[in-house]
Design a protein around this motif. Structure first.
Motif, PDB file in Angstrom:
ATOM      1  N   LEU A 161     -11.395  42.924 -56.971  1.00  0.00           N
ATOM      2  CA  LEU A 161     -10.197  42.138 -56.671  1.00  0.00           C
ATOM      3  C   LEU A 161      -8.938  42.766 -57.273  1.00  0.00           C
ATOM      4  CD1 LEU A 161     -11.272  38.388 -56.876  1.00  0.00           C
ATOM      5  CD2 LEU A 161     -10.647  39.712 -54.855  1.00  0.00           C
ATOM      6  N   ALA A 162      -9.066  43.342 -58.444  1.00  0.00           N
ATOM      7  CA  ALA A 162      -7.902  43.987 -59.056  1.00  0.00           C
ATOM      8  C   ALA A 162      -7.432  45.153 -58.190  1.00  0.00           C
ATOM      9  CB  ALA A 162      -8.236  44.458 -60.466  1.00  0.00           C
ATOM     10  N   ILE A 163      -8.364  45.906 -57.628  1.00  0.00           N
ATOM     11  CA  ILE A 163      -7.998  47.003 -56.725  1.00  0.00           C
ATOM     12  C   ILE A 163      -7.314  46.448 -55.482  1.00  0.00           C
ATOM     13  CG2 ILE A 163      -8.923  48.800 -55.198  1.00  0.00           C
ATOM     14  CD1 ILE A 163     -11.064  49.276 -57.434  1.00  0.00           C
ATOM     15  N   HIS A 164      -7.879  45.389 -54.909  1.00  0.00           N
ATOM     16  CA  HIS A 164      -7.278  44.786 -53.723  1.00  0.00           C
ATOM     17  C   HIS A 164      -5.873  44.260 -54.023  1.00  0.00           C
ATOM     18  CE1 HIS A 164     -10.489  44.580 -50.575  1.00  0.00           C
ATOM     19  NE2 HIS A 164     -11.152  45.058 -51.614  1.00  0.00           N
ATOM     20  N   ILE A 165      -5.718  43.593 -55.142  1.00  0.00           N
ATOM     21  CA  ILE A 165      -4.405  43.059 -55.522  1.00  0.00           C
ATOM     22  C   ILE A 165      -3.400  44.203 -55.675  1.00  0.00           C
ATOM     23  CG2 ILE A 165      -3.118  41.947 -57.392  1.00  0.00           C
ATOM     24  CD1 ILE A 165      -5.636  40.152 -57.791  1.00  0.00           C
ATOM     25  N   ALA A 166      -3.835  45.279 -56.305  1.00  0.00           N
ATOM     26  CA  ALA A 166      -2.927  46.393 -56.564  1.00  0.00           C
ATOM     27  C   ALA A 166      -2.549  47.158 -55.308  1.00  0.00           C
ATOM     28  CB  ALA A 166      -3.572  47.348 -57.575  1.00  0.00           C
ATOM     29  N   LEU A 167      -3.462  47.261 -54.349  1.00  0.00           N
ATOM     30  CA  LEU A 167      -3.219  48.115 -53.190  1.00  0.00           C
ATOM     31  C   LEU A 167      -2.844  47.373 -51.919  1.00  0.00           C
ATOM     32  CD1 LEU A 167      -6.106  50.701 -53.686  1.00  0.00           C
ATOM     33  CD2 LEU A 167      -3.716  50.896 -54.384  1.00  0.00           C
ATOM     34  N   ASP A 168      -3.133  46.085 -51.868  1.00  0.00           N
ATOM     35  CA  ASP A 168      -2.849  45.314 -50.650  1.00  0.00           C
ATOM     36  C   ASP A 168      -1.343  45.106 -50.513  1.00  0.00           C
ATOM     37  OD1 ASP A 168      -2.965  43.636 -48.440  1.00  0.00           O
ATOM     38  OD2 ASP A 168      -4.636  42.471 -49.229  1.00  0.00           O
ATOM     39  N   THR A 169      -0.858  45.105 -49.279  1.00  0.00           N
ATOM     40  CA  THR A 169       0.567  44.891 -49.051  1.00  0.00           C
ATOM     41  C   THR A 169       0.938  43.417 -49.074  1.00  0.00           C
ATOM     42  OG1 THR A 169       0.198  44.968 -46.666  1.00  0.00           O
ATOM     43  CG2 THR A 169       0.863  47.027 -47.740  1.00  0.00           C
ATOM     44  N   SER A 170      -0.056  42.543 -48.999  1.00  0.00           N
ATOM     45  CA  SER A 170       0.170  41.096 -49.101  1.00  0.00           C
ATOM     46  C   SER A 170      -0.414  40.600 -50.411  1.00  0.00           C
ATOM     47  CB  SER A 170      -0.528  40.352 -47.962  1.00  0.00           C
ATOM     48  OG  SER A 170      -0.118  40.852 -46.719  1.00  0.00           O
ATOM     49  N   PRO A 171       0.329  39.773 -51.139  1.00  0.00           N
ATOM     50  CA  PRO A 171      -0.210  39.279 -52.408  1.00  0.00           C
ATOM     51  C   PRO A 171      -1.423  38.376 -52.188  1.00  0.00           C
ATOM     52  CG  PRO A 171       1.885  38.223 -51.908  1.00  0.00           C
ATOM     53  CD  PRO A 171       1.650  39.247 -50.847  1.00  0.00           C
ATOM     54  N   LEU A 172      -2.392  38.484 -53.088  1.00  0.00           N
ATOM     55  CA  LEU A 172      -3.577  37.634 -53.036  1.00  0.00           C
ATOM     56  C   LEU A 172      -3.282  36.361 -53.816  1.00  0.00           C
ATOM     57  CD1 LEU A 172      -6.517  37.318 -52.141  1.00  0.00           C
ATOM     58  CD2 LEU A 172      -7.207  38.498 -54.217  1.00  0.00           C
ATOM     59  N   ASP A 173      -3.507  35.249 -53.190  1.00  0.00           N
ATOM     60  CA  ASP A 173      -3.244  33.943 -53.788  1.00  0.00           C
ATOM     61  C   ASP A 173      -4.135  33.752 -55.013  1.00  0.00           C
ATOM     62  OD1 ASP A 173      -3.459  31.069 -54.292  1.00  0.00           O
ATOM     63  OD2 ASP A 173      -2.414  30.820 -52.381  1.00  0.00           O
TER      64      ASP A 173
END
Length: 191
Positions: A161-173
């Protein structure tokens, strides 16, 4: 006194030189990556001679290992502190959520350094000692609050999840993160 002796720079008292080189190496790694990190760049960033590099480190692998060990230790200490402060299962879940959303890759520099280490460890099994030591510390901190199986799953969730949060262009809720942590932790909290 000869002319060459008089022209030499005086030796400076520098007991923290090795640590300064390690910190400079991390800065160079964050800016140029492993492939762009050279003795020359690190020496310039640390304001030391190339001779100091070879005095303190046997080679580039030795320097990279020292730098990534220092980085992984600093992240692990923050992780351990966050979990050590948790009192009971609810606070442990909150700590894991905070680690994912605020702590693991708190800065772009941390993100870059982590991925440089992961890539290096994927290519060079010798650097897996660094990542394995880091994972061992993270899991030990989690095991203060969760059973062994839940700990492994939470550790993987934190990284993923930390990788997704860091790399995703949309913020993770944050509520989505909470839901994932609660689902995994539901069956594995320590009393």
């Amino acid at each position: 006194m000869t002319t060459s002796s008089a022209a030499r720079r005086p030796r400076r008292f520098d007991p923290d030189r090795r640590e300064r080189i390690v910190r400079a190496c991390l800065d160079v790694l964050a800016e140029h990556g492993v492939a762009g990190t050279t003795h020359r760049r690190v020496a310039a960033a640390a304001d030391v001679s190339l001779g100091s590099m070879t005095y303190h480190f046997a080679g580039m692998d030795d320097l990279l290992r020292a730098a990534f060990d220092a980085f992984a230790t600093s992240v692990a200490v923050r992780f351990e502190r966050r979990l050590a402060a948790a009192q009971g299962p609810d606070e442990a879940v909150d700590a894991v959520i905070a680690i994912i959303t605020e702590e693991v890759f708190g800065t772009q520099r941390d993100l870059v350094l982590t991925h440089e280490l992961y890539t290096l460890a994927a290519r060079d099994p010798g650097f897996r000692e660094v990542t394995n030591a880091w994972m061992k510390r993270s899991r030990a901190a989690l095991e203060r609050h969760f059973d062994a199986i839940t700990t492994r799953m939470l550790d993987a969730l934190i990284e993923g999840l930390a990788i997704h949060i860091a790399l995703d262009t949309s913020p993770l809720d944050r509520d989505v993160v909470r839901g994932a942590v609660v689902r995994i932790a539901a069956g594995g909290t320590q009393a």
